[in-house]
Design a protein around this motif. Structure first.
Motif, PDB file in Angstrom:
ATOM      1  N   ASN A 138       0.851  -1.192   0.000  1.00 59.14           N
ATOM      2  CA  ASN A 138       0.000   0.000   0.000  1.00 59.14           C
ATOM      3  C   ASN A 138       0.887   1.242   0.000  1.00 59.14           C
ATOM      4  O   ASN A 138       1.575   1.537   0.979  1.00 59.14           O
ATOM      5  CB  ASN A 138      -0.922  -0.010   1.230  1.00 59.14           C
ATOM      6  CG  ASN A 138      -1.944   1.099   1.206  1.00 59.14           C
ATOM      7  OD1 ASN A 138      -1.611   2.263   1.033  1.00 59.14           O
ATOM      8  ND2 ASN A 138      -3.197   0.740   1.389  1.00 59.14           N
TER       9      ASN A 138
ATOM     10  N   TYR B  90       0.212   4.404   0.126  1.00 58.28           N
ATOM     11  CA  TYR B  90      -0.152   5.497   1.027  1.00 58.28           C
ATOM     12  C   TYR B  90       0.203   5.162   2.475  1.00 58.28           C
ATOM     13  O   TYR B  90       0.670   6.018   3.225  1.00 58.28           O
ATOM     14  CB  TYR B  90      -1.645   5.811   0.867  1.00 58.28           C
ATOM     15  CG  TYR B  90      -1.971   6.099  -0.568  1.00 58.28           C
ATOM     16  CD1 TYR B  90      -1.623   7.322  -1.135  1.00 58.28           C
ATOM     17  CD2 TYR B  90      -2.558   5.130  -1.380  1.00 58.28           C
ATOM     18  CE1 TYR B  90      -1.867   7.576  -2.472  1.00 58.28           C
ATOM     19  CE2 TYR B  90      -2.800   5.384  -2.722  1.00 58.28           C
ATOM     20  CZ  TYR B  90      -2.450   6.611  -3.256  1.00 58.28           C
ATOM     21  OH  TYR B  90      -2.681   6.863  -4.581  1.00 58.28           O
ATOM     22  N   ARG B  91       0.005   3.897   2.870  1.00 57.93           N
ATOM     23  CA  ARG B  91       0.464   3.476   4.182  1.00 57.93           C
ATOM     24  C   ARG B  91       1.992   3.528   4.247  1.00 57.93           C
ATOM     25  O   ARG B  91       2.578   3.910   5.257  1.00 57.93           O
ATOM     26  CB  ARG B  91      -0.038   2.073   4.492  1.00 57.93           C
ATOM     27  CG  ARG B  91       0.306   1.615   5.905  1.00 57.93           C
ATOM     28  CD  ARG B  91      -0.153   0.211   6.195  1.00 57.93           C
ATOM     29  NE  ARG B  91      -1.614   0.117   6.131  1.00 57.93           N
ATOM     30  CZ  ARG B  91      -2.270  -0.644   5.283  1.00 57.93           C
ATOM     31  NH1 ARG B  91      -1.612  -1.401   4.419  1.00 57.93           N
ATOM     32  NH2 ARG B  91      -3.585  -0.674   5.279  1.00 57.93           N
TER      33      ARG B  91
ATOM     34  N   LEU C 237      -4.505  10.407  -6.444  1.00 57.57           N
ATOM     35  CA  LEU C 237      -5.843   9.832  -6.518  1.00 57.57           C
ATOM     36  C   LEU C 237      -6.818  10.837  -7.084  1.00 57.57           C
ATOM     37  O   LEU C 237      -6.737  12.031  -6.783  1.00 57.57           O
ATOM     38  CB  LEU C 237      -6.313   9.408  -5.124  1.00 57.57           C
ATOM     39  CG  LEU C 237      -5.664   8.176  -4.495  1.00 57.57           C
ATOM     40  CD1 LEU C 237      -6.171   7.996  -3.079  1.00 57.57           C
ATOM     41  CD2 LEU C 237      -5.941   6.943  -5.307  1.00 57.57           C
TER      42      LEU C 237
ATOM     43  N   GLU D 201     -11.673   8.036  -6.762  1.00 60.93           N
ATOM     44  CA  GLU D 201     -10.803   7.019  -6.165  1.00 60.93           C
ATOM     45  C   GLU D 201     -10.641   7.267  -4.674  1.00 60.93           C
ATOM     46  O   GLU D 201     -10.638   6.326  -3.874  1.00 60.93           O
ATOM     47  CB  GLU D 201      -9.442   7.023  -6.859  1.00 60.93           C
ATOM     48  CG  GLU D 201      -9.484   6.484  -8.280  1.00 60.93           C
ATOM     49  CD  GLU D 201      -8.188   6.706  -9.034  1.00 60.93           C
ATOM     50  OE1 GLU D 201      -7.947   6.004 -10.024  1.00 60.93           O
ATOM     51  OE2 GLU D 201      -7.423   7.603  -8.629  1.00 60.93           O
ATOM     52  N   LEU D 202     -10.508   8.535  -4.288  1.00 59.03           N
ATOM     53  CA  LEU D 202     -10.397   8.856  -2.867  1.00 59.03           C
ATOM     54  C   LEU D 202     -11.682   8.495  -2.132  1.00 59.03           C
ATOM     55  O   LEU D 202     -11.659   7.997  -1.003  1.00 59.03           O
ATOM     56  CB  LEU D 202     -10.091  10.345  -2.696  1.00 59.03           C
ATOM     57  CG  LEU D 202      -9.888  10.839  -1.256  1.00 59.03           C
ATOM     58  CD1 LEU D 202      -8.787  10.046  -0.560  1.00 59.03           C
ATOM     59  CD2 LEU D 202      -9.567  12.322  -1.244  1.00 59.03           C
TER      60      LEU D 202
ATOM     61  N   THR E 242     -13.647   6.047  -2.923  1.00 54.68           N
ATOM     62  CA  THR E 242     -13.618   4.591  -2.773  1.00 54.68           C
ATOM     63  C   THR E 242     -12.707   4.176  -1.626  1.00 54.68           C
ATOM     64  O   THR E 242     -13.038   3.270  -0.855  1.00 54.68           O
ATOM     65  CB  THR E 242     -13.135   3.935  -4.081  1.00 54.68           C
ATOM     66  OG1 THR E 242     -14.022   4.303  -5.142  1.00 54.68           O
ATOM     67  CG2 THR E 242     -13.115   2.429  -3.948  1.00 54.68           C
ATOM     68  N   VAL E 243     -11.566   4.852  -1.487  1.00 54.34           N
ATOM     69  CA  VAL E 243     -10.645   4.556  -0.384  1.00 54.34           C
ATOM     70  C   VAL E 243     -11.324   4.783   0.958  1.00 54.34           C
ATOM     71  O   VAL E 243     -11.196   3.977   1.881  1.00 54.34           O
ATOM     72  CB  VAL E 243      -9.364   5.418  -0.501  1.00 54.34           C
ATOM     73  CG1 VAL E 243      -8.524   5.288   0.760  1.00 54.34           C
ATOM     74  CG2 VAL E 243      -8.548   4.992  -1.707  1.00 54.34           C
TER      75      VAL E 243
ATOM     76  N   GLU F 264     -13.829   2.018   1.640  1.00 54.97           N
ATOM     77  CA  GLU F 264     -13.222   0.721   1.925  1.00 54.97           C
ATOM     78  C   GLU F 264     -12.388   0.722   3.196  1.00 54.97           C
ATOM     79  O   GLU F 264     -11.832  -0.309   3.565  1.00 54.97           O
ATOM     80  CB  GLU F 264     -12.351   0.289   0.741  1.00 54.97           C
ATOM     81  CG  GLU F 264     -13.154  -0.001  -0.527  1.00 54.97           C
ATOM     82  CD  GLU F 264     -12.287  -0.473  -1.667  1.00 54.97           C
ATOM     83  OE1 GLU F 264     -11.051  -0.397  -1.525  1.00 54.97           O
ATOM     84  OE2 GLU F 264     -12.842  -0.922  -2.686  1.00 54.97           O
ATOM     85  N   ALA F 265     -12.293   1.867   3.864  1.00 57.25           N
ATOM     86  CA  ALA F 265     -11.510   1.924   5.097  1.00 57.25           C
ATOM     87  C   ALA F 265     -12.141   1.079   6.198  1.00 57.25           C
ATOM     88  O   ALA F 265     -11.463   0.624   7.117  1.00 57.25           O
ATOM     89  CB  ALA F 265     -11.371   3.375   5.567  1.00 57.25           C
TER      90      ALA F 265
END
Length: 421
Positions: A35, A37-38, A171, A175-176, A178-179, A182-183
């Motif tokens: 990931n 971003y992580r 993103l 897309e953001l 969706t992130v 899905e968190a």
């Protein structure tokens, strides 16, 4: 040749090569699946392992080139050793074929499917430790990696790929969104709703959330001075528009904190009221909320008058109205009458002046918001004529029954959403 090397040594070397092949295969999948971003968060927090992985991923072509060079070299060497062992047991005729079949199965299971599946599920557990080996190995093999990349990047340019660095991780808004969705439990639902509301500010204009013109409470200078002073002393609002005769003739915005300056005087005049009023701040009705929030900040304002393209007043919007779009309602306006009345049968009696977006938020419905802003306007748009009496219609999944008409306004309708079968 098998007589020159003990079979035990050859078997041990073959097992080691299969393990090294598994290392390179899992490293490739782990590095590419991690990931980003992580990883960026851990790197910015000072994690040296994450920073090492970031450096490797900054040029994915070099990383992949180095991994594949190592993996192919090891697999070819393993094939040679397996052939030597097979010839020893099965002879020179059938040995190479048997070696190819058995080694293919072994590599597929132990060096490809199993390690790559694990790396795809737990990329950080593979990528972080692997970076200790991959970074110095990349420096060691850099001349060969550079040569391979130069040829492969030239081929990529032929198909239109000009950038091979890892910097294109931005993103889009969707897309953001969706992130955030899905968190899951990593972000509390309340915080998810706030983040999504911020993203929606671009799609909502001040016209969607304003207090409509007929609900605006202000000071009419054509009224008697006593009525004006009574209104100021009993007002439940901190800011009131000051106008003369018609709300289109606004002369200023009076903050009740400033009203104390003239209320303490022995004689109060309308001129004193106008003097304490601040110059009005006008807002085009099509201004997006995210833009207007920044405008409020720059102008040091908390309230504005919404006008249409002809300059006529359409309503009033405050900074609090925009903030409530993000965090939800955090104040209760005691002067605001209820507009939605739940019924025992599951339906709702809704006033015609109720805002459609507020109805959707309160009831979880999806009435269209791209056209009229009130329930009355939405019903008239769908009927395409003014009803002469009670009528029923369906808009999307919502059924509506007109129950009260006064003059040219539908004042109330019974609304419900039938149960889905």
């Amino acid at each position: 040749m098998s007589d020159d090397f003990p079979l035990g040594l050859l078997f041990g070397l073959l097992a080691l090569l299969i393990l090294l092949s598994a290392f390179f295969s899992s490293s490739e999948t782990g590095m590419m699946s991690i990931n980003r971003y992580r990883l960026s968060h851990h790197a910015s927090a000072g994690d040296s392992r994450a920073r090492r992985v970031v450096r490797l991923l900054s040029r994915p072509d070099r990383l992949i080139g180095m991994i594949l060079i190592g993996n192919n070299f090891i697999n070819n060497l393993a094939a040679s050793i397996a052939t030597i062992i097979a010839i020893h047991f099965f002879g020179e005729v059938s040995g190479p074929a048997i070696a190819t079949a058995l080694l293919t199965i072994a590599i597929l299971i132990f060096s490809e499917v199993t390690p790559k599946t694990y790396a795809a599920i737990r990329p950080e557990r593979i990528a972080y430790p692997a970076s200790y080996v991959l970074e110095p190995l990349l420096k060691l093999l850099y001349p060969l990696v550079w040569l391979v990349n130069m040829i492969s990047n030239g081929l990529l340019r032929l198909v239109g790929v000009k950038r091979v660095d890892g910097s294109s991780d931005s993103l889009t808004q969707e897309e953001l969104r969706t992130v955030v969705h899905e968190a899951g439990t990593l972000i509390p639902y309340r915080h998810q709703a706030m983040l999504l509301s911020i993203l929606d500010l671009e799609n909502v204009t001040v016209n969607d959330i304003m207090v409509p013109r007929h609900e605006v409470i202000g000071i009419d200078l054509d009224h008697s001075l006593e009525a004006i002073l009574t209104q100021i002393r009993t007002s439940q609002h901190t800011r009131l528009p000051v106008y003369k005769g018609d709300i289109n003739n606004i002369v200023g915005m009076l903050h009740l904190r400033n009203a104390a300056r003239f209320l303490s005087r022995a004689e109060v005049t309308k001129a004193a009221i106008v003097q304490e009023a601040r110059e009005p701040y006008f807002i085009p009705e099509s201004t997006p909320l995210h833009t207007q929030m920044l405008n409020f900040q720059q102008q040091k304002r908390r309230i504005g008058i919404v006008v249409d393209e002809y300059g006529d007043v359409k309503g009033l919007v405050t900074l609090e109205d925009i903030l409530e779009e993000i965090v939800g309602e955090f104040t209760t306006d005691v002067s605001e009458a209820r507009e939605i009345y739940p019924q025992d049968d599951g339906s709702h009696i809704i006033e015609g002046t109720a805002n459609i977006r507020e109805i959707n938020k309160a009831l979880g419905w999806e009435l269209p918001t791209s056209g009229p802003k009130t329930l009355n306007g939405l019903i008239l748009e769908h009927l395409e004529s003014f009803p002469q009496g009670p009528a029923s219609l369906q808009i999307g999944d919502v059924r509506l029954e007109i129950i009260d008409i006064r003059g040219n306004l539908i004042t109330a309708a019974r609304c419900w959403q039938p149960a889905r079968r």
